[in-house]
Every structure is written in structure tokens, then in C-alpha cells.
Write a protein that holds these residues in place. Structure first.
Motif, short mmCIF file in Angstrom:
data_model
loop_
_atom_site.label_atom_id
_atom_site.label_comp_id
_atom_site.label_asym_id
_atom_site.label_seq_id
_atom_site.Cartn_x
_atom_site.Cartn_y
_atom_site.Cartn_z
N GLU A 226 0.84 -1.20 0.00
CA GLU A 226 0.00 0.00 0.00
C GLU A 226 0.88 1.25 0.00
OE1 GLU A 226 -2.93 0.01 3.15
OE2 GLU A 226 -3.01 2.20 3.08
N ILE A 227 0.47 2.25 -0.76
CA ILE A 227 1.28 3.47 -0.84
C ILE A 227 1.10 4.30 0.42
CG2 ILE A 227 1.69 5.61 -2.11
CD1 ILE A 227 0.82 4.11 -4.64
N VAL B 49 4.20 9.97 -0.90
CA VAL B 49 4.73 10.27 -2.22
C VAL B 49 5.42 11.62 -2.14
CG1 VAL B 49 4.15 10.66 -4.65
CG2 VAL B 49 2.81 9.04 -3.31
N VAL C 234 8.46 7.15 -3.70
CA VAL C 234 7.20 6.60 -3.19
C VAL C 234 7.54 5.59 -2.12
CG1 VAL C 234 5.12 5.30 -3.78
CG2 VAL C 234 6.12 6.90 -5.45
N VAL D 262 6.16 2.52 0.07
CA VAL D 262 5.03 1.60 0.22
C VAL D 262 5.24 0.78 1.48
CG1 VAL D 262 4.56 1.45 -2.26
CG2 VAL D 262 6.09 -0.22 -1.18
N LYS E 110 8.71 -0.86 5.54
CA LYS E 110 8.54 0.07 4.42
C LYS E 110 9.53 -0.26 3.32
CE LYS E 110 7.31 3.70 7.61
NZ LYS E 110 7.86 4.89 8.29
N LEU F 244 -0.01 7.47 -8.59
CA LEU F 244 0.48 6.83 -7.38
C LEU F 244 0.00 7.61 -6.16
CD1 LEU F 244 4.07 5.97 -8.67
CD2 LEU F 244 2.24 4.33 -8.17
N VAL G 34 -1.51 8.17 -2.30
CA VAL G 34 -1.44 7.58 -0.97
C VAL G 34 -2.69 6.75 -0.70
CG1 VAL G 34 -1.42 8.12 1.51
CG2 VAL G 34 0.05 9.40 -0.07
N TYR H 107 4.85 -1.59 -12.08
CA TYR H 107 3.77 -1.70 -11.10
C TYR H 107 2.42 -1.77 -11.79
CZ TYR H 107 3.19 3.31 -11.88
OH TYR H 107 2.99 4.54 -12.45
N LEU I 296 -1.51 -0.87 -10.43
CA LEU I 296 -2.33 -0.49 -9.28
C LEU I 296 -3.63 -1.26 -9.30
CD1 LEU I 296 -1.64 3.32 -9.34
CD2 LEU I 296 -0.70 1.61 -7.78
#
Ligand code: ADP
Ligand code: MG
Length: 755
Positions: free
Chosen positions: A66-67, A70, A85, A87, A93, A108, A110, A134, A136
């Protein structure tokens, strides 16, 4: 279009030339079947974030995260910037960095979840992914994500590359799956039923896009069974085809009584185990179809005696017999052994020899040309009854008048080609007996050697003494090494002999797994094949040795010869033996050691197989971690062959607790070769074991694991045997028949290409 044509279609027609090219480059895939059998490594579920801490640095990973934040960092006096970023999996992290791709800030956001893929590196002590691929996961904020395809479903994670991240592979496979939705099942319905297997089309769908984990596992089971079953069909078919060939029956005891005389010359009688195995061999020999048998047994269990006896039986019924040995040292040893057992009976062709006497010859690459020619002539005319040799035996120009029996010593050093090469030399198929001292678990025998019958000699002859093995960790207990030399002195003091084994010849020479020089340049190819087979099978060396590893620090024969000669073992009679010596030198040294003129032999693994000196009681193996488990087991089999107990000392610079130390401890803890070959297999990529499958079906085994899937392999073997017994040409299952034929043809050409 038939179903099998569908599976054979080139990928580019379905997924476009560009993507198809990428698959070819990354994995060598060309057809629909290739890509459909690219199975997920695992599945992840939305919401179940990947534990970031557990991913090893340096690995290619696909994670679900999960973000968290950023940030854009400007680069001074430059346009663009770095997008950073962070995550999280909820705990740890991971930093993602994108250079000059600040625009990605727009997507991207949050709180979004996504799949991120790339190589995990360490930067300032923190894990990061730079320029990850990536995807999403659409969520509530994402109005476009009307189809919430990710919701609750299992996401397959494929073995991937940066050009072909997991989700791209998933997309391509999805296109294929739509094409094969109602593909026919190759397996007969009764097998599906009895093995409780789901249909093929469903299995393919569920393995790639499972409804739940149970479905994925059912699918894998079905597809694994297919691999085992097709392989066994090919092997059982081949086995049946071989048995339909014609060979001369060898009726033991019906000839001139040579076998009786052979027995009378033996200084012992056969063990119960030897008698049992002999019955199996004799029954095969008596039949019209050729014997095709693998004889397994620990080093010293008395295999060779049985093989020589079978050879004498062949000669007794007017045929010829050949024994193929992996090295010149061994061929010579077998030859001398046979001569000494046969005595005057082996003097055929000599002046004044008795009428029934057999002519026995030794054929190796190093014998002079004129002599070779004489032997070639004798084999062609049939005046030679028994021949023992190395690869020179299967070189061009060797023909037999009537080769009825071929014995192959130490199977692992020969490929299927060698067996076939000799079988083709003769109008009638010779009986073939393959001997190996590397124990092979049942299912490996069933897969790798599935076209052979197996006999096992599981007891050692009486009077054999046990071997004690100790590990000497020189890092923590350097003084133990001194004690090893003291032990050698003690044994020599009692009139015994010792081996010191080192992984390489000299400190400047590269590490090599087998140091026998090719005797015949033309046979270099055969040698390479042999090495490939050896490498892939259970007598493997650890990786370090295959690629030279940190070769610089490995013990060498020459170096230790000097050190011991001047130091710890000074005053003893020491000699070296290795593959860079000429065959004559090797031979002289071996003879001198055998006759007791040498106390200590410092050697490479030339002594690994079969060398038999009963008076040798100690073996010190230097840098023992450089050898494979099975190889160490073979090596130590050289001591304790007489009435005195054997001692084997494994010297290592491995750390306590290290995997290589554990391997050595395993060797020290048991003398059970089957147990050790399991250890060996478990520690290596098993795919390799099956990859070397003599059926040549390397690329087709994706799921099958030789140890884990033991029960399934056995079941597949039974089902394949039943089916072929009912319908030997598979006429009742034409689609399966065509598939198997195609597979067989592919394996044939695979061999040609690999050559
Ligand atoms: P392998 O080929 O399995 O390593 P060999 O046939 O070379 O074993 O036998 C190893 C040693 O044991 C040889 O010296 C052989 O003469 C001896 N031997 C074989 N069979 C017996 C037996 N039944 N009793 C005693 N010694 C035997
Ligand atoms: Mg042997």
C-alpha cells in the motif's frame, strides 16, 4: 484445428509478435503449450500484503503493498526530478524511486494498493526498488475501475523478468486460456476417475486463475499427474519396444561348463543377495528379448563379480561380451581381476592354451594403434570372447561378430547414446546390464532410468568391516588435522595403506569435476555428454567446483604431496595419482599401491569409482565440502574393504552451522547410500535430476518433483503400464497416442541438437 495443433501454435499469432518475442527471449517459449505451462509460483490475495522484511535483498520480487507517502525531489539545475514513493505492508517500508517520471505522481496516490515488481536493492541500509514495474489495483476512488477485477480474487505471481512482469504474463496467458476453453482431455476417463483428477481444460484455467486455493491445488495435482503419466507412457513404451527386439538367449549352465569353472575359481561363495540377483539376471539372459537391467548396490556389494559371471556365461554360449568402464584405471582393474579369476581359462589365443580357453582383451584409448587394430579384427571375426574397455570400445570402427552381452559399469558416466550406440552395432540386440554404486531412490530410478528393470544388492559380503567417518573442522579445531596424519602413520605402522584425496591436481590448475583426460580426441563429445549426465545426476559436486568457485584456496594433490612428504608423513612411501598422468604412469602407480609398495596415495577423484585395494584403511579427504554427498560416499567406499575397519576423515574449512557443514555431517552420520542420495537430491534443484531424464523430455517437466511426488509417479507408472498392456499402440486413445508420438520425436531431436 485439432487440439494438439492448437497447443503447438506459435505464440505470435495469439499475443502478437512483440510480446511473443519477449517470451522467447526471456524463457525460450515458442508455442501456446510453452506459455500455458508457465505456472504461477504462488498466489496472493488482495489485502494480504507481502511481508517486505522477508524478501531477500537481490531477489526479483513481486509484492502487494500500500502506498504510504509520495514525494518529489528536485535535482538542482536540471529539469525533472526524482519521485520517491514509500510503500508498506503495514509494518515494514520499501522505497520506490522513479527518475524523471514525476508525472506518475498523478496515479500513485497515498492509500492505493498495487503490485510492485523489480529487484530489491539496498540503499543507505534501506530496502528499495528502483524503477519498479507496477500495476495499481482499482479501488473505490477509481471511477474507471468499474470492473473490480481484483476484488477478493487470487492474483497469480509468475516467474517474471523486468520486461515481462508477472501481470503482463497473466494477461498473455488469459488470451490463450480463452482459446482452449473446451480443449479435449488427453487422459482416458477411467484414469481421471480412478485418480480423482479434474478435467484438463479446467485444470489449466484454475492453475492460472484459481477460484480458491483448493481449486489451484486440484489443478496442480492434475497437471503434475499429466507430466508423470506422459513420461511413464514414453518410458514403458520404450521398455516394451526394447523387449520386443531379438537377442540370443544365454542359457547358463548349458555350455561347456565355463560358469562352473568360474565359480570354482572364486575364493568365496556368493551371498544370498547375489544369488537372488543372479536369478533375476539369468532369467533375463535366457529370454529371447534383451535384458535391460540396472544393478544397484553399494560399493563393494559384489556387483562386478556377477557381471563377470554373466560375461563368462555369454562366452560359454558362443557369444561375445563387453564391459564398458568409465575410466582407464577401472577398465584395467576389471581386466586384471577377470584374468586372475579365470587363470588358464583366459589364455585363449595363446600358444598351448587349452581348447575351451577364452580370449580376453583390454581396449582403451591409450593402447598402440597396431594393437588396437588387432583387437578390432578379433572382435569383428569373433575370435575375441570377452573385451573390457573404455569409450574406445564404442568408437567408430569397433564391430562385433556377435555381441550378446554388454555390461556398463557406473551408469552415471554414460548417457543413453552410449547404450544405443553399442546396441546398434549388432544385428541382434545385446543383453544390457548397467551397474551403479550410486544408490538411486526408487522414483528416480523409475523416471530417470524408467526403461530399465532394477535389481538391488542390499547386503555387503561377510567379513566387510564398517567405515567410521568423522568431520574435521579445521577452522575451529585445527589440531584435529595433525591427528589425522598421526592416524595415517599408525595405520601404515600396522602394515596398512591410506588415501589422501584433494579436489584438484595443482594449485594453478582449475578445479575440475572429473580429471580423467579424454583418451581419444574424437570421443571428446562422448566425454562431454558423460560429464553432462554426471553433473546432472546424483554424484554432483557443489556449485563452487563446477564453475571453478574460489578455486584458489582449494587443496591440491601436488601441494599436499610436497607438504606431507616433507612434513607430517615424511619417511613414508608416498605417491600421487591424477588424471594428468599418462595412462602408463597411472597404471604403474595403481599396481604399486595394490602390491603394497606405496603406503599413501595422494590423489584426485580418479580413485572414486571401483578401485579396490583391501589393505587400505584410512582416507583423508581435503576440502571435503568441495565434493557432493554421493561422491563422498563413493570415495569412502575405497576403505574398509578388507577385514580391518575403515576410517574416513572429512577435512573442511566450512563454518560450523553452514549448509556445507551440514552436508558433511550427514555423510558422517550414516552409511546408508539411499538415505544420502535423498539428502543430495533435497539439496539440489530436483528439476535437474528429471531434466537429465534419459527420455530427453527435459523441457516438459514443470511441476513434477521426484521426491515429493513419489506416490504420484508410482501411480502414473501403474496406470501407464495397465493402459499399454491393454492397448500397446494406444489405438483406443488416438489423441493421446499422437501426443506421445510427437513428444517422443521431440526428445529424439532434442538429443541430436544438444549433441
Ligand atoms: P562392486 O562391483 O559392487 O563394487 P565387487 O564385485 O567388485 O563389488 O566386489 C568387491 C570385493 O568383494 C571384491 O574384492 C570381490 O572379490 C569381493 N566379493 C564379491 N562377492 C563376494 C562374496 N560373496 N564374498 C566375499 N567377497 C566377495
Ligand atoms: Mg565395482
Amino acid at each position: 484445428m485439432s487440439d494438439s495443433d492448437l497447443l503447438g501454435r506459435p505464440l505470435e499469432r495469439l499475443i502478437g509478435p512483440k510480446t511473443a518475442k519477449a517470451f522467447e527471449e526471456a524463457f525460450g517459449y515458442l508455442t501456446v503449450a510453452d506459455l500455458l505451462t508457465h505456472y504461477p509460483r504462488r498466489y496472493i490475495r488482495r489485502g494480504e500484503l507481502t511481508a517486505i522484511d522477508e524478501i531477500p535483498v537481490g531477489s526479483e520480487a513481486t509484492i502487494l503493498a500500500e502506498i504510504l507517502s509520495v514525494k518529489v525531489k528536485k535535482i538542482p539545475r536540471r529539469k525533472g526530478g526524482i519521485l520517491e514513493v514509500v510503500v508498506t505492508d503495514g509494518q515494514a517500508k520499501l522505497l520506490l524511486t522513479f527518475f524523471n517520471q514525476v508525472w506518475r505522481e498523478r496515479e500513485l496516490k497515498v492509500g492505493r494498493e498495487g503490485l510492485f515488481a523489480g529487484k530489491i536493492t539496498l540503499f543507505n541500509g534501506k530496502r528499495q526498488l528502483s524503477h519498479p514495474e507496477y500495476q495499481l489495483i482499482p479501488d473505490g476512488d477509481n471511477v474507471d475501475g468499474a470492473i473490480d477485477e481484483f476484488a477478493g480474487r487470487l492474483i497469480p505471481i509468475y516467474p517474471a523478468t523486468s520486461k515481462l512482469p508477472s501481470w503482463k504474463i497473466e494477461q498473455s496467458i488469459e488470451i490463450l486460456l480463452d482459446q482452449i476453453a473446451d480443449i479435449d482431455d488427453l487422459l482416458p476417463a477411467e484414469i481421471l476417475e480412478s485418480e480423482k483428477l479434474i478435467p484438463y481444460a479446467r485444470a489449466l484455467r484454475q492453475v492460472h486463475q484459481p477460484d480458491d486455493l483448493q481449486s489451484a491445488s486440484d489443478a496442480k495435482r492434475r497437471l503434475t499427474f499429466d507430466e508423470a503419466f506422459i513420461l511413464q507412457l514414453i518410458l514403458v513404451k520404450r521398455r516394451e519396444a526394447i523387449r520386443r527386439l531379438h537377442s540370443h538367449p544365454i542359457l547358463v549352465g548349458k555350455g561347456r561348463g565355463l560358469v562352473v569353472r568360474f565359480d570354482a575359481a572364486l575364493p568365496f561363495s556368493l551371498t544370498a543377495g547375489q544369488n537372488r540377483v543372479w536369478q533375476e539376471i539369468a532369467a533375463d539372459l535366457a529370454s529371447e528379448g534383451p535384458m535391460y537391467r540396472l544393478l544397484q548396490g553399494e560399493v563393494g556389494s559384489g556387483k562386478t563379480v556377477l557381471a563377470l559371471r554373466a560375461m563368462v556365461a555369454a562366452a560359454d554360449s558362443a557369444g561375445q561380451a563387453a564391459l564398458l568402464a568409465p575410466t582407464e584405471v577401472l577398465a584395467t582393474q576389471h581386466y586384471r581381476n577377470l584374468l586372475s579369476i579365470l587363470g588358464p581359462l583366459a589364455e585363449g589365443g595363446m600358444l598351448g592354451s587349452e581348447v575351451d580357453a577364452l580370449r580376453v582383451e583390454l581396449l582403451t584409448g591409450s593402447i598402440p594403434q597396431a594393437e588396437k587394430k588387432r583387437i578390432h579384427d578379433g572382435l569383428r571375426e569373433g575370435s575375441i570372447d570377452l573385451v573390457i574397455g573404455t569409450h574406445a570400445l564404442i568408437s567408430e570402427g569397433v564391430e562385433f561378430a556377435r555381441l550378446d552381452l554388454l555390461v556398463i559399469d557406473e551408469q552415471h558416466r554414460f548417457g543413453v547414446e552410449q547404450r544405443d550406440a553399442l546396441r546398434e552395432r549388432s544385428e541382434n540386440a545385446p543383453h544390457i546390464l548397467v551397474m551403479t554404486a550410486t544408490p538411486i531412490p526408487r522414483t528416480v530410478a523409475m523416471t530417470v532410468f524408467g526403461d530399465l528393470d532394477v535389481s538391488i544388492l542390499d547386503e555387503l559380503p561377510q567379513g566387510r568391516s564398517p567405515i567410521t567417518t568423522h568431520v574435521i573442522p579445521v577452522l575451529s579445531k585445527p589440531h584435529f588435522l595433525d591427528r589425522a596424519w598421526v592416524r595415517i602413520r599408525e595405520e601404515v605402522g600396522k602394515g596398512r595403506q591410506a588415501y589422501v584425496v584433494a579436489p584438484r591436481i595443482s594449485s594453478s590448475s582449475p578445479a575440475k569435476r572429473t580429471d580423467e583426460k579424454s583418451e581419444d580426441p574424437e570421443k571428446e563429445r562422448a566425454k562431454q555428454m558423460r560429464e553432462r549426465v554426471a553433473r546432472l545426476l546424483a554424484e554432483e559436486l557443489p556449485d563452487g567446483i563446477a564453475d571453478g568457485g574460489d578455486g584458489e584456496s582449494m587443496a591440491s594433490v601436488e601441494e599436499f604431496f610436497e607438504v606431507l612428504n616433507d612434513g607430517a608423513l615424511s619417511g613414508l612411501r608416498i605417491a600421487v595419482l591424477h588424471g594428468r598422468m599418462t595412462p602408463d604412469e597411472k597404471d604403474q602407480t595403481m599396481s604399486a599401491f595394490k602390491s603394497g609398495e606405496i603406503d599413501v596415495l595422494v590423489s584426485t577423484t580418479v580413485i572414486e569409482v571401483g578401485v579396490d585395494v583391501a589393505n587400505a584403511t584410512v582416507m583423508v579427504i581435503l576440502d571435503a565440502d568441495r565434493f557432493g554427498v554421493s561422491q563422498l560416499h563413493q570415495l569412502r567406499g575405497r576403505v574398509g574393504r578388507g577385514s580391518e575397519p575403515g576410517l574416513c576423515l572429512l577435512v573442511t574449512r566450512s563454518e560450523e552451522e553452514s549448509p556445507s557443514m551440514q552436508r558433511l555431517q550427514a555423510v558422517a552420520s550414516t552409511l546408508d547410500g539411499f538415505e544420502l542420495s535423498r539428502v543430495d537430491l533435497e539439496q539440489r534443484r530436483e528439476g535437474n535430476v528429471l531434466g537429465a531424464s534419459q527420455s530427453g523430455t527435459r523441457s516438459h517437466l514443470r511441476l513434477l518433483r521426484v521426491l515429493e511426488d513419489e506416490a504420484m509417479i508410482i501411480a502414473a507408472r501403474e496406470r501407464a503400464t495397465e493402459l499399454l498392456a491393454r492397448d500397446s499402440h494406444l489405438d483406443t486413445v488416438p489423441a493421446l497416442r499422437d501426443f506421445v508420438i510427437r513428444r517422443e520425436r521431440e526428445s529424439d531431436t532434442a538429443f541430436v541438437e544438444k549433441g
